[in-house]
Design a protein around this motif. Structure first.
Motif, PDB file in Angstrom:
ATOM      1  N   PHE A 171       0.822  -1.208   0.000  1.00 30.43           N
ATOM      2  CA  PHE A 171       0.000   0.000   0.000  1.00 30.43           C
ATOM      3  C   PHE A 171       0.858   1.262   0.000  1.00 30.43           C
ATOM      4  N   PHE A 172       2.120   1.143   0.400  1.00 32.38           N
ATOM      5  CA  PHE A 172       2.991   2.303   0.538  1.00 32.38           C
ATOM      6  C   PHE A 172       4.131   2.288  -0.478  1.00 32.38           C
ATOM      7  N   GLN A 173       3.998   1.450  -1.504  1.00 34.13           N
ATOM      8  CA  GLN A 173       4.986   1.331  -2.560  1.00 34.13           C
ATOM      9  C   GLN A 173       4.354   1.710  -3.897  1.00 34.13           C
ATOM     10  N   PRO A 174       5.156   1.878  -4.970  1.00 30.97           N
ATOM     11  CA  PRO A 174       4.584   2.215  -6.280  1.00 30.97           C
ATOM     12  C   PRO A 174       3.437   1.281  -6.651  1.00 30.97           C
ATOM     13  N   GLY A 175       2.357   1.868  -7.114  1.00 33.25           N
ATOM     14  CA  GLY A 175       1.127   1.125  -7.375  1.00 33.25           C
ATOM     15  C   GLY A 175       0.141   1.244  -6.236  1.00 33.25           C
ATOM     16  N   GLY A 176       0.624   1.749  -5.076  1.00 40.11           N
ATOM     17  CA  GLY A 176      -0.241   1.931  -3.912  1.00 40.11           C
ATOM     18  C   GLY A 176      -0.379   3.403  -3.560  1.00 40.11           C
ATOM     19  N   GLY A 177      -0.449   3.690  -2.252  1.00 38.07           N
ATOM     20  CA  GLY A 177      -0.682   5.059  -1.806  1.00 38.07           C
ATOM     21  C   GLY A 177      -2.154   5.405  -1.897  1.00 38.07           C
ATOM     22  N   PRO A 207       4.594  12.688   4.912  1.00 39.71           N
ATOM     23  CA  PRO A 207       4.858  13.144   6.278  1.00 39.71           C
ATOM     24  C   PRO A 207       5.661  12.157   7.117  1.00 39.71           C
ATOM     25  N   SER A 208       5.437  10.848   6.921  1.00 43.41           N
ATOM     26  CA  SER A 208       6.123   9.827   7.719  1.00 43.41           C
ATOM     27  C   SER A 208       6.796   8.827   6.779  1.00 43.41           C
ATOM     28  N   PRO A 209       8.145   8.816   6.732  1.00 42.26           N
ATOM     29  CA  PRO A 209       8.827   7.905   5.800  1.00 42.26           C
ATOM     30  C   PRO A 209       8.746   6.437   6.193  1.00 42.26           C
ATOM     31  N   ARG A 210       8.388   6.140   7.438  1.00 39.25           N
ATOM     32  CA  ARG A 210       8.191   4.763   7.875  1.00 39.25           C
ATOM     33  C   ARG A 210       6.906   4.694   8.687  1.00 39.25           C
ATOM     34  N   ILE A 211       6.147   3.611   8.507  1.00 39.67           N
ATOM     35  CA  ILE A 211       4.854   3.430   9.165  1.00 39.67           C
ATOM     36  C   ILE A 211       4.920   2.202  10.077  1.00 39.67           C
ATOM     37  N   THR A 212       4.456   2.365  11.307  1.00 43.97           N
ATOM     38  CA  THR A 212       4.394   1.250  12.247  1.00 43.97           C
ATOM     39  C   THR A 212       3.140   0.427  11.991  1.00 43.97           C
ATOM     40  N   VAL A 213       3.296  -0.874  11.867  1.00 40.73           N
ATOM     41  CA  VAL A 213       2.172  -1.788  11.629  1.00 40.73           C
ATOM     42  C   VAL A 213       1.672  -2.293  12.981  1.00 40.73           C
ATOM     43  N   THR A 214       0.381  -2.144  13.227  1.00 37.35           N
ATOM     44  CA  THR A 214      -0.188  -2.517  14.533  1.00 37.35           C
ATOM     45  C   THR A 214      -1.193  -3.655  14.450  1.00 37.35           C
ATOM     46  N   THR A 215      -1.379  -4.232  13.260  1.00 38.58           N
ATOM     47  CA  THR A 215      -2.305  -5.356  13.115  1.00 38.58           C
ATOM     48  C   THR A 215      -1.902  -6.489  14.067  1.00 38.58           C
ATOM     49  N   ASN A 217      -2.116  -9.721  13.974  1.00 35.83           N
ATOM     50  CA  ASN A 217      -1.475 -10.883  13.344  1.00 35.83           C
ATOM     51  C   ASN A 217      -0.454 -10.463  12.287  1.00 35.83           C
ATOM     52  N   ARG A 218       0.200  -9.316  12.507  1.00 35.39           N
ATOM     53  CA  ARG A 218       1.130  -8.763  11.516  1.00 35.39           C
ATOM     54  C   ARG A 218       2.321  -9.674  11.295  1.00 35.39           C
ATOM     55  N   VAL A 219       2.854  -9.584  10.049  1.00 36.71           N
ATOM     56  CA  VAL A 219       4.069 -10.328   9.716  1.00 36.71           C
ATOM     57  C   VAL A 219       5.266  -9.382   9.600  1.00 36.71           C
ATOM     58  N   VAL A 220       5.006  -8.080   9.639  1.00 34.64           N
ATOM     59  CA  VAL A 220       6.069  -7.064   9.690  1.00 34.64           C
ATOM     60  C   VAL A 220       5.688  -6.022  10.729  1.00 34.64           C
ATOM     61  N   ASP A 221       6.693  -5.365  11.301  1.00 34.85           N
ATOM     62  CA  ASP A 221       6.438  -4.340  12.321  1.00 34.85           C
ATOM     63  C   ASP A 221       6.453  -2.930  11.741  1.00 34.85           C
ATOM     64  N   GLU A 222       7.161  -2.753  10.629  1.00 36.16           N
ATOM     65  CA  GLU A 222       7.262  -1.455   9.984  1.00 36.16           C
ATOM     66  C   GLU A 222       7.278  -1.622   8.477  1.00 36.16           C
ATOM     67  N   VAL A 223       6.823  -0.592   7.767  1.00 31.60           N
ATOM     68  CA  VAL A 223       6.955  -0.571   6.315  1.00 31.60           C
ATOM     69  C   VAL A 223       7.548   0.762   5.894  1.00 31.60           C
ATOM     70  N   GLU A 224       8.320   0.725   4.832  1.00 32.34           N
ATOM     71  CA  GLU A 224       8.922   1.940   4.295  1.00 32.34           C
ATOM     72  C   GLU A 224       7.967   2.575   3.297  1.00 32.34           C
ATOM     73  N   VAL A 225       7.865   3.890   3.333  1.00 31.24           N
ATOM     74  CA  VAL A 225       6.956   4.634   2.457  1.00 31.24           C
ATOM     75  C   VAL A 225       7.747   5.177   1.272  1.00 31.24           C
ATOM     76  N   VAL A 227       5.898   6.224  -1.751  1.00 31.82           N
ATOM     77  CA  VAL A 227       4.977   6.988  -2.603  1.00 31.82           C
ATOM     78  C   VAL A 227       4.339   8.081  -1.748  1.00 31.82           C
ATOM     79  N   PRO A 228       3.874   9.169  -2.362  1.00 26.85           N
ATOM     80  CA  PRO A 228       3.209  10.209  -1.584  1.00 26.85           C
ATOM     81  C   PRO A 228       1.999   9.651  -0.833  1.00 26.85           C
ATOM     82  N   THR A 229       1.862  10.058   0.431  1.00 26.12           N
ATOM     83  CA  THR A 229       0.740   9.576   1.240  1.00 26.12           C
ATOM     84  C   THR A 229      -0.256  10.675   1.587  1.00 26.12           C
ATOM     85  N   THR A 230       0.014  11.900   1.195  1.00 22.40           N
ATOM     86  CA  THR A 230      -0.983  12.973   1.231  1.00 22.40           C
ATOM     87  C   THR A 230      -0.849  13.774  -0.054  1.00 22.40           C
TER      88      THR A 230
END
Length: 372
Positions: A171-177, A207-215, A217-225, A227-230
């Protein structure tokens, strides 16, 4: 409608989160059976086949080779759309692709050229404007209830995907956002109401180059951004209407309307395009309060039934029987070009012209629901 004989047999590539909405929607039609599901993770395909009573599952290649599959529904992650559509078309299948049509306009044009050369139909999401809300708003505008529409607003706040999806990196890589995730629903709805877009200008930020994943049953704790998110932009339609947009994964909540259309004689308040059976509100110059417009087509499901997809697949199948195609690949390409322009716009670059053109889709007439 004859529900004992299939109008088309459907194969679905992609067993992710959106599959249940397609399974639910296609089952609602009654004569568009999903006969095979495929995924690069065959175990995930098997689980969905067992859950929904689908007779066959396996790899994408096995699905393409299945002579019983008439239409391939491509609901893979956006970065895979081009490749899956390419391979399905090469196998002689008609294709309906989830949004966006491809990760870039260039790749989408390649898919369209391939479909034309092969004599196959390529159609694409979003199809939510074919639902009750989109068609009721369309009828109100066509009927002159708010006079001449001259402006609109389109706002999307965070989908909170990092709190819902176990692995939300794409969601935070090219093709997402937010532009390519939520934007297609809004731009498709706006083209349905106001016609094609001619020009775009805007700007964006991360605004935030890295996003904390709080799900849980997550399989990752952070994702790198990456693509533009606003993203904010102004669109001008070919008819001259001005649309102000704000699409964001960073705004956690807001009170702005999803879509409003402003006319010389009144305003339409249109719900979240994903809630395509929700009410449309109107307030005219002479009104003191908002009122709910009566729906022009029956709702497709009870709200508690959960997300629903499938109108676009039905539209493709009906086009094979000679009916108008309301979600052609050219429509999806136009939406994608507008969104790509929104995401890539800068004030320094100035106004960006949209070169593709799409016909304003014909109004829809969906069948009555046979069950809640």
């Amino acid at each position: 409608m004859n529900r004992s004989t299939p109008r088309a047999r459907i194969g679905v590539v992609g067993a992710g989160m959106v599959f249940d909405a397609y399974a639910r929607g296609l089952a609602w039609y009654g004569d568009l059976p999903v006969i095979r599901i495929a995924d690069i993770d065959v175990g995930r395909a098997r689980a969905k086949a067992e859950q929904h009573g689908i007779p066959a599952y396996g790899t994408p290649a096995e699905l393409y080779a299945d002579p019983d599959v008439d239409v391939v529904v491509n609901i893979t992650p956006p970065v895979a759309h081009w490749e899956v559509t390419r391979d399905a078309l090469a196998a002689g299948k008609h294709v309906y692709s989830e949004k966006p049509l491809a990760a870039t306009v260039t790749l989408a044009r390649e898919n369209l050229a391939q479909a034309k050369a092969a004599g196959r139909v390529l159609a694409g999401a979003p199809d939510t404007f074919l639902g009750t809300a989109g068609q009721t708003a369309r009828a109100a505008i066509d009927g002159g209830l708010i006079g001449t529409p001259f402006a609109a607003t389109s706002f999307v706040r965070s989908s909170k995907v990092e709190a819902k999806h176990p692995d939300p990196g794409f969601f935070f890589q090219p093709g997402g956002g937010p532009t390519l995730d939520w934007g297609p629903y809004h731009v498709a709805a706006l083209v349905n109401l106001l016609g094609p877009v001619a020009e775009v200008v805007g700007t964006s930020t991360i605004p935030s180059p890295r996003i904390t994943v709080t799900t849980p049953n997550r399989v990752v704790d952070e994702v790198e951004v990456s693509v533009p998110t606003t993203v904010a932009a102004i669109l001008r339609t070919a008819s001259g209407a001005i649309v102000s947009t704000l699409y964001s994964f960073d705004i956690w909540d807001m009170t702005l309307p999803h879509i409003e259309v402003y006319g010389t004689e009144g305003t339409l308040n249109i719900p979240d395009p994903n809630r395509h059976d929700a009410p449309v509100l109107i307030k005219r110059r002479t009104d003191t309060d908002w009122s709910e417009l009566p729906p022009v087509i029956a709702p497709t499901r009870a709200p508690e039934a959960g997300p629903f997809r499938g109108h676009g697949v039905n539209d493709l199948v009906e086009s094979l029987r000679g009916q108008p195609l309301r979600v052609p690949g050219e429509f999806a390409l136009h939406v994608l070009e507008v969104l790509e322009a929104i995401e890539q716009s800068t004030f320094a670059a100035g106004v960006r012209a949209i070169t593709s053109r799409a016909e304003r889709p014909a109004p829809a007439a969906l069948p009555q629901s046979v069950s809640a």
